[in-house]
Design a protein around this motif. Structure first.
Motif, short mmCIF file in Angstrom:
data_model
loop_
_atom_site.label_atom_id
_atom_site.label_comp_id
_atom_site.label_asym_id
_atom_site.label_seq_id
_atom_site.Cartn_x
_atom_site.Cartn_y
_atom_site.Cartn_z
N MET A 37 13.31 104.43 61.96
CA MET A 37 13.39 104.93 60.45
C MET A 37 13.36 106.21 60.02
SD MET A 37 14.79 102.05 59.02
CE MET A 37 14.54 103.13 57.22
N LYS A 38 12.44 106.93 60.61
CA LYS A 38 12.09 108.17 60.12
C LYS A 38 13.36 108.87 60.41
CE LYS A 38 9.07 112.01 60.45
NZ LYS A 38 7.85 112.76 61.10
N ARG A 39 14.10 108.82 61.37
CA ARG A 39 15.10 109.53 61.80
C ARG A 39 16.34 109.17 60.86
NH1 ARG A 39 14.20 108.83 67.63
NH2 ARG A 39 15.75 107.09 67.60
N VAL A 40 16.46 108.02 60.48
CA VAL A 40 17.53 107.49 59.46
C VAL A 40 17.28 108.01 58.33
CG1 VAL A 40 18.62 105.53 58.47
CG2 VAL A 40 17.83 105.26 60.84
N GLN A 75 18.97 111.98 60.50
CA GLN A 75 19.06 112.23 61.64
C GLN A 75 19.73 111.02 62.54
OE1 GLN A 75 18.85 115.32 63.35
NE2 GLN A 75 18.37 116.11 61.25
N GLY A 76 19.90 110.00 61.94
CA GLY A 76 19.88 108.65 62.35
C GLY A 76 21.52 108.69 62.91
N THR A 77 21.67 107.74 63.93
CA THR A 77 22.99 107.28 64.28
C THR A 77 23.38 105.83 64.21
OG1 THR A 77 22.46 107.13 66.56
CG2 THR A 77 23.18 109.38 65.85
N ARG A 78 24.41 105.53 64.58
CA ARG A 78 24.68 104.12 64.44
C ARG A 78 23.85 103.41 65.56
NH1 ARG A 78 31.14 102.41 64.25
NH2 ARG A 78 30.66 102.76 62.19
N ARG A 79 23.72 103.97 66.79
CA ARG A 79 22.93 103.34 67.82
C ARG A 79 21.41 102.81 67.03
NH1 ARG A 79 21.13 104.98 73.93
NH2 ARG A 79 18.91 104.86 73.34
N ASP A 80 21.04 103.74 66.30
CA ASP A 80 19.36 103.70 65.77
C ASP A 80 19.55 102.67 65.13
OD1 ASP A 80 18.39 106.07 66.96
OD2 ASP A 80 19.00 107.30 65.11
N LEU A 81 20.66 102.25 64.03
CA LEU A 81 20.57 101.10 63.42
C LEU A 81 20.65 99.87 64.17
CD1 LEU A 81 22.72 101.96 60.34
CD2 LEU A 81 20.18 102.16 60.62
N PHE A 125 21.99 95.89 52.42
CA PHE A 125 22.32 97.23 51.87
C PHE A 125 22.96 97.98 53.15
CE2 PHE A 125 18.63 95.43 49.51
CZ PHE A 125 19.26 95.17 48.14
N ARG A 126 23.50 97.66 53.89
CA ARG A 126 24.04 98.28 54.89
C ARG A 126 24.58 99.57 54.64
NH1 ARG A 126 24.79 97.91 60.73
NH2 ARG A 126 25.60 100.02 61.27
N PRO A 127 25.52 99.68 53.66
CA PRO A 127 26.34 101.06 53.14
C PRO A 127 25.40 102.01 53.00
CG PRO A 127 27.34 99.13 51.79
CD PRO A 127 25.94 98.76 52.78
N SER A 128 24.06 101.77 52.24
CA SER A 128 23.43 102.75 51.93
C SER A 128 22.71 103.48 53.26
CB SER A 128 22.31 102.42 50.73
OG SER A 128 21.74 101.11 51.26
N PHE A 129 22.78 102.50 54.29
CA PHE A 129 21.98 103.08 55.63
C PHE A 129 23.19 103.98 56.30
CE2 PHE A 129 18.88 99.49 55.49
CZ PHE A 129 17.89 100.05 56.30
N ASP A 130 24.41 103.27 56.09
CA ASP A 130 25.40 104.00 56.75
C ASP A 130 25.55 105.54 56.18
OD1 ASP A 130 26.18 102.43 58.72
OD2 ASP A 130 27.77 101.30 57.38
N ARG A 188 23.23 107.47 55.13
CA ARG A 188 22.27 108.41 55.63
C ARG A 188 22.71 108.88 56.99
NH1 ARG A 188 17.52 109.17 52.75
NH2 ARG A 188 17.38 108.01 50.69
N LEU A 189 23.37 108.20 57.69
CA LEU A 189 23.43 108.56 59.22
C LEU A 189 24.36 109.71 59.24
CD1 LEU A 189 24.97 105.16 60.73
CD2 LEU A 189 22.45 106.04 60.37
#
Lengths: 248, 121
Positions: free
Chosen positions: B31-34, B38-44, B77-82, B84-85
């Protein structure tokens, strides 16, 4: 194993439960795991040992009992229960748990003298794990080599608590214990100085023989067994676990 | 919010059972990475997988519910995660250019040649 009517959960005069579609007979007081092993069915496990009270912390032996997940080593067998164990879903969960253990400690199989005789490594092969997947946490855990005959490499500890139980219950010495909480939980040596040299541990102790990984080692014994003759070279872990139970 | 929850559960985990002890820590780190971009789709994907595993195999309710904030937020809230990737594709979890910063400082360089093109690697 004798086949019996699914509606009558008994085998001879012993009650049975259903494990992956097979009847497994059990005695009163047996857990799902011990009954399964006794009947020749393997359920992966790490923190369990037939000679000690089940601990239920590694969660590798998780099975579905009547649709709910339970650690099979601490779940009493009950007549008529429907238990699932060898399913893709549960085996995938087990693989991830083994990956967690590799992620959490510092496990470098190629340079480890327990390689080939290590239950964690064997379980990883058994479950088809190819990489630890997650970013390793690389904890800083110094090795204790103070004892003349014993080396304890905390890097490889998987917190199964077997040495803690063996030392307290069999050796009556309580040399080891677990301290801390959360991810900082770790194995410690019960001595004022925290050093192994200041305990009564000796190489004959039961605590010396129970470590499933390469955390508690006898000095001057490393790499004695040639490759090809190590414990899990000779028999895969699922055969040994079942055979071990039959001896006991 | 989800990162705060993840950190809270990693801090509160007792460390008895493997799924919760390691799972909450991995979730907090992921979560910190995201959150820091610094997050990627793999992180999610990992976040969801680890949360599911904790729910399924943890010893007590703390581990079993520790993944809920992440799972619910991912579902709703998937779009707000995406957003930030770093990228929706697979990327290393390690910033190569950032790692070269001490070297740039030591050599007093900051020209284009001393920077790595992250998108190209």
């Amino acid at each position: 194993m004798t086949a019996s009517e699914p509606t009558a959960p008994t085998s001879g005069d012993r009650p049975t439960f259903l494990l992956d579609g097979h009847d497994v007979p059990f005695d009163e007081g047996q857990s799902v795991l011990t009954a399964a092993l006794a009947s020749g069915t393997f359920i992966p496990y790490l923190c369990f040992h037939p000679e000690f009270t089940a601990h239920g912390s590694c969660k590798l032996c998780t099975v579905k009992v009547n649709g709910r997940n339970h650690a099979s080593c601490t779940t009493p067998a009950r007549a008529g229960d429907v238990v699932e164990s060898n399913t893709p879903e549960l085996n995938d969960a087990r693989k991830t748990i083994v990956q967690f253990l590799f992620t959490e400690g510092n496990h470098f199989c190629p340079s480890c003298e327990a390689s080939g005789s290590c239950t964690l490594q064997a379980m990883a092969y058994e479950l088809g794990m190819t990489t630890p997947h997650f970013s390793p946490l690389f904890p800083d855990r110094p090795v204790d080599a103070s004892h003349p005959d014993v080396l304890v490499d905390f890097n490889r500890c998987i917190l199964c608590e077997l040495c803690v139980r063996a030392s307290a219950l069999v050796d009556r010495k309580s040399v080891f214990s677990l301290a801390g909480r959360g991810i900082t939980k770790h194995l410690v040596v019960n001595a004022e100085s925290g050093r192994l040299a200041d305990t009564e541990l000796s190489v004959e102790d039961a605590a010396m023989g129970v470590c499933p990984v390469g955390a508690i080692l006898r000095k001057r014994r490393g790499f004695r067994t040639p490759i090809g003759e190590r414990r899990y070279d000779l028999h895969p872990v699922h055969e040994l676990a079942v055979a071990h139970k039959e001896e006991g | 919010v989800v990162e705060n929850f993840a950190r809270f559960f990693a801090h509160e985990s007792c460390g008895f059972c493997t799924p919760c002890r390691v799972g909450t820590t991995i979730c907090a780190k992921t979560m910190k990475r995201v959150v820091t971009g610094q997050g990627t789709r793999r992180d999610l994907k990992d976040l969801a997988k680890v949360s599911q595993l904790m729910r399924a195999t943890s010893h007590c309710g703390l581990g079993a519910t520790a993944g809920n904030p992440a799972l619910d937020a991912l579902a709703k809230f998937r779009p707000s995660f995406d957003a930030r990737l770093r990228s929706l594709d697979v990327l290393p979890t390690f910033d190569l250019d950032e790692a070269l910063a001490p070297a740039r400082e030591a050599t007093a360089r900051d020209d284009a040649g001393s920077h790595l093109d992250q998108e190209a690697t």
